[in-house]
Design an enzyme around this catalytic site. Structure first.
Site, short mmCIF file in Angstrom:
data_model
loop_
_atom_site.label_atom_id
_atom_site.label_comp_id
_atom_site.label_asym_id
_atom_site.label_seq_id
_atom_site.Cartn_x
_atom_site.Cartn_y
_atom_site.Cartn_z
N SER A 98 0.83 -1.21 0.00
CA SER A 98 0.00 0.00 0.00
C SER A 98 0.86 1.26 0.00
CB SER A 98 -0.85 -0.01 1.28
OG SER A 98 -1.44 1.25 1.48
N TYR A 154 -1.48 -0.15 10.53
CA TYR A 154 -1.85 -0.75 9.25
C TYR A 154 -0.69 -0.63 8.25
CZ TYR A 154 -3.71 -1.19 4.55
OH TYR A 154 -3.88 -1.55 3.24
N LYS A 168 2.12 -3.51 6.38
CA LYS A 168 2.44 -3.65 4.95
C LYS A 168 3.95 -3.60 4.73
CE LYS A 168 -1.66 -4.26 3.50
NZ LYS A 168 -2.02 -5.58 2.97
N1 LIG Z 1 -8.88 -1.03 -1.18
C1 LIG Z 1 -7.84 -0.21 -1.11
O1 LIG Z 1 -7.99 0.99 -1.34
C2 LIG Z 1 -6.46 -0.73 -0.78
C3 LIG Z 1 -5.36 0.15 -0.85
C4 LIG Z 1 -4.10 -0.34 -0.54
C5 LIG Z 1 -3.92 -1.67 -0.19
N2 LIG Z 1 -4.99 -2.49 -0.10
C6 LIG Z 1 -4.77 -3.90 0.29
O2 LIG Z 1 -5.33 -4.75 -0.69
C7 LIG Z 1 -5.79 -5.95 -0.10
C8 LIG Z 1 -7.22 -6.21 -0.52
O3 LIG Z 1 -8.02 -5.11 -0.14
P1 LIG Z 1 -9.56 -5.02 -0.49
O4 LIG Z 1 -9.88 -3.57 -0.63
O5 LIG Z 1 -9.90 -5.95 -1.57
O6 LIG Z 1 -10.17 -5.50 0.90
P2 LIG Z 1 -11.35 -6.52 1.23
O7 LIG Z 1 -11.61 -6.44 2.68
O8 LIG Z 1 -12.49 -6.30 0.29
O9 LIG Z 1 -10.69 -7.92 0.87
C9 LIG Z 1 -9.92 -8.69 1.77
C10 LIG Z 1 -10.40 -10.13 1.63
O10 LIG Z 1 -9.59 -10.94 2.49
C11 LIG Z 1 -10.42 -11.68 3.37
N3 LIG Z 1 -9.65 -11.83 4.61
C12 LIG Z 1 -9.20 -10.83 5.41
N4 LIG Z 1 -8.48 -11.34 6.43
C13 LIG Z 1 -8.47 -12.69 6.24
C14 LIG Z 1 -7.89 -13.78 6.96
N5 LIG Z 1 -7.17 -13.57 8.07
N6 LIG Z 1 -8.07 -15.04 6.50
C15 LIG Z 1 -8.79 -15.26 5.36
N7 LIG Z 1 -9.36 -14.28 4.64
C16 LIG Z 1 -9.20 -13.00 5.09
C17 LIG Z 1 -11.71 -10.89 3.49
O11 LIG Z 1 -12.82 -11.70 3.81
C18 LIG Z 1 -11.84 -10.30 2.09
O12 LIG Z 1 -12.52 -11.17 1.21
C19 LIG Z 1 -5.60 -5.78 1.41
O13 LIG Z 1 -4.39 -6.43 1.75
C20 LIG Z 1 -5.47 -4.29 1.58
O14 LIG Z 1 -4.69 -3.96 2.70
C21 LIG Z 1 -6.26 -2.06 -0.40
#
Ligand SMILES: NC(=O)c1ccc[n+]([C@@H]2O[C@H](COP(=O)([O-])OP(=O)(O)OC[C@H]3O[C@@H](n4cnc5c(N)ncnc54)[C@H](O)[C@@H]3O)[C@@H](O)[C@H]2O)c1
Length: 326
Positions: A119, A143, A147
């Site tokens: 991120s 958070y 990362k």
């Molecule tokens: N959305 C953003 O703007 C953004 C920006 C930077 C980084 N990220 C990173 O991208 C990744 C995905 O983000 P997203 O927006 O799709 O989030 P999201 O919450 O929609 O997706 C995360 C998925 O992982 C699953 N999950 C979480 N913890 C788990 C665990 N311990 N065991 C099994 N499953 C688990 C959740 O059920 C979900 O389906 C994350 O690592 C997040 O930190 C997202």
């Protein structure tokens, strides 16, 4: 051979799963469905459990063996900045614990390829408006630290047992590649504005006295469909000799909060006149990705601009349960 997508039912993961499935590739998803639903991945095999739980490594090993996995894309993480400040140990247990369990299973089974969701939060509050991957990494909350630590763990596994990995540092992810795969969480600007409009409330803008042309913060918005494509590009690149490990994923251009809110108003036809509130702590005025490294090493460019991103987010919102009647 199959790709294991951990957290594949989530907002971004489901887009990557859809691209891989449309390409006819074998996939298996592990997801505990804590922030998602199984219908987002259709008929793709899903094994439901928490990868950070005790004993998870053995279960991951089983999935890897059962599905003949040779590469992993790791999305699963807790991602709420405020919650991470209030519950740091939960974030370390989940995000770092899950990562360690997953890597232990990969080491045990000889799986050597991993793409990791990092991120822009690893940069914290950089002095420069356009950040390159070698900019100083100084995350300002747990958070962001999970990362950065994740990237360090991957680098250590590369040194110790030859892991091949890429960490993609996402900037502001938005939009939807398919209307049914919209962002259901109300944490990023566009869903937050749509959520306010759905409640008949004015969108909130935090601070309009920043040193930017219209006084509101500038961010780099990347279409989730482009971001998903970046994962495909990274998967291909891992088969060759990549000169770097971490890559920004953004457009290299910025849009202000005011511009975003105005575009939501014009795309939706709703009155999106904002209320201006106090600045929030930890919001740098301008944060834009340098998108040069990923272009040079993987020939990847995020092409969608703000109006297209917002139109797709609006369409997805209107396809969901909280449709706004005009
Ligand atoms: N959305 C953003 O703007 C953004 C920006 C930077 C980084 N990220 C990173 O991208 C990744 C995905 O983000 P997203 O927006 O799709 O989030 P999201 O919450 O929609 O997706 C995360 C998925 O992982 C699953 N999950 C979480 N913890 C788990 C665990 N311990 N065991 C099994 N499953 C688990 C959740 O059920 C979900 O389906 C994350 O690592 C997040 O930190 C997202």
């Amino acid at each position: 051979m199959a790709t294991l997508v951990v957290g594949g039912a989530g907002y971004i993961g489901a887009h990557v799963v859809r691209l891989l499935a449309d390409d006819g590739q074998d996939i298996v998803v592990i997801d505990d469905l804590s922030t998602s639903t199984a219908d987002r991945i259709g008929s793709v095999p899903l094994v439901r459990f928490d990868v950070a739980a005790e004993g998870a490594t053995a279960r991951i090993v089983e999935v890897i063996r059962d599905h003949d996995v040779d590469a992993v894309i790791h999305f699963a993480a807790r991602k709420q900045v405020g919650e991470s400040v209030a519950k740091p140990l939960y974030y370390y247990q989940q995000n770092i614990g899950g990562m360690v369990n997953l890597l232990a299973a990969m080491e045990e089974t000889g799986v050597k390829k991993m793409i990791f969701s990092s991120s822009a939060a690893v940069y914290g509050e950089p002095e420069e408006a356009v950040v390159v991957e070698d900019s100083r990494t100084e995350p300002i909350n747990p958070y962001g630290r999970t990362k950065l630590i994740g990237e360090w763990i991957l680098a250590d596994c590369e040194r110790a047992w030859g892991l091949k990995w890429v960490g993609l540092r996402y900037f502001n992810v938005a939009g939807a590649g398919w209307p049914e795969l919209g962002d259901s969480a109300v944490m990023n600007l566009i869903p937050m504005v749509l959520d306010r409009l759905a409640k008949g409330e004015q969108p909130r803008v935090f601070g309009d006295d920043y040193p930017t042309p219209d006084g509101t913060c500038i961010r780099d918005y990347v279409h989730v469909r482009d971001l998903a494509q970046a994962h495909i590009a990274a998967m291909h690149a891992l088969d060759g000799d990549l000169p770097n490990r971490v890559y920004n994923v953004g457009t290299g251009t910025g849009a202000s909060v005011k511009e975003v809110v105005e575009t939501i108003g014009s795309v939706s036809g709703l009155d999106a006149t904002p209320v201006i509130e106090e600045r929030r702590a930890g919001d740098p005025p301008k944060l834009i990705a340098s998108a040069d490294r990923i272009k040079a090493d993987m020939d990847f460019t995020a092409t969608a601009q703000l109006p297209e991103i917002i139109s797709s987010a609006w369409e997805a919102w209107q396809a969901g349960p909280r449709r706004i009647e005009k």
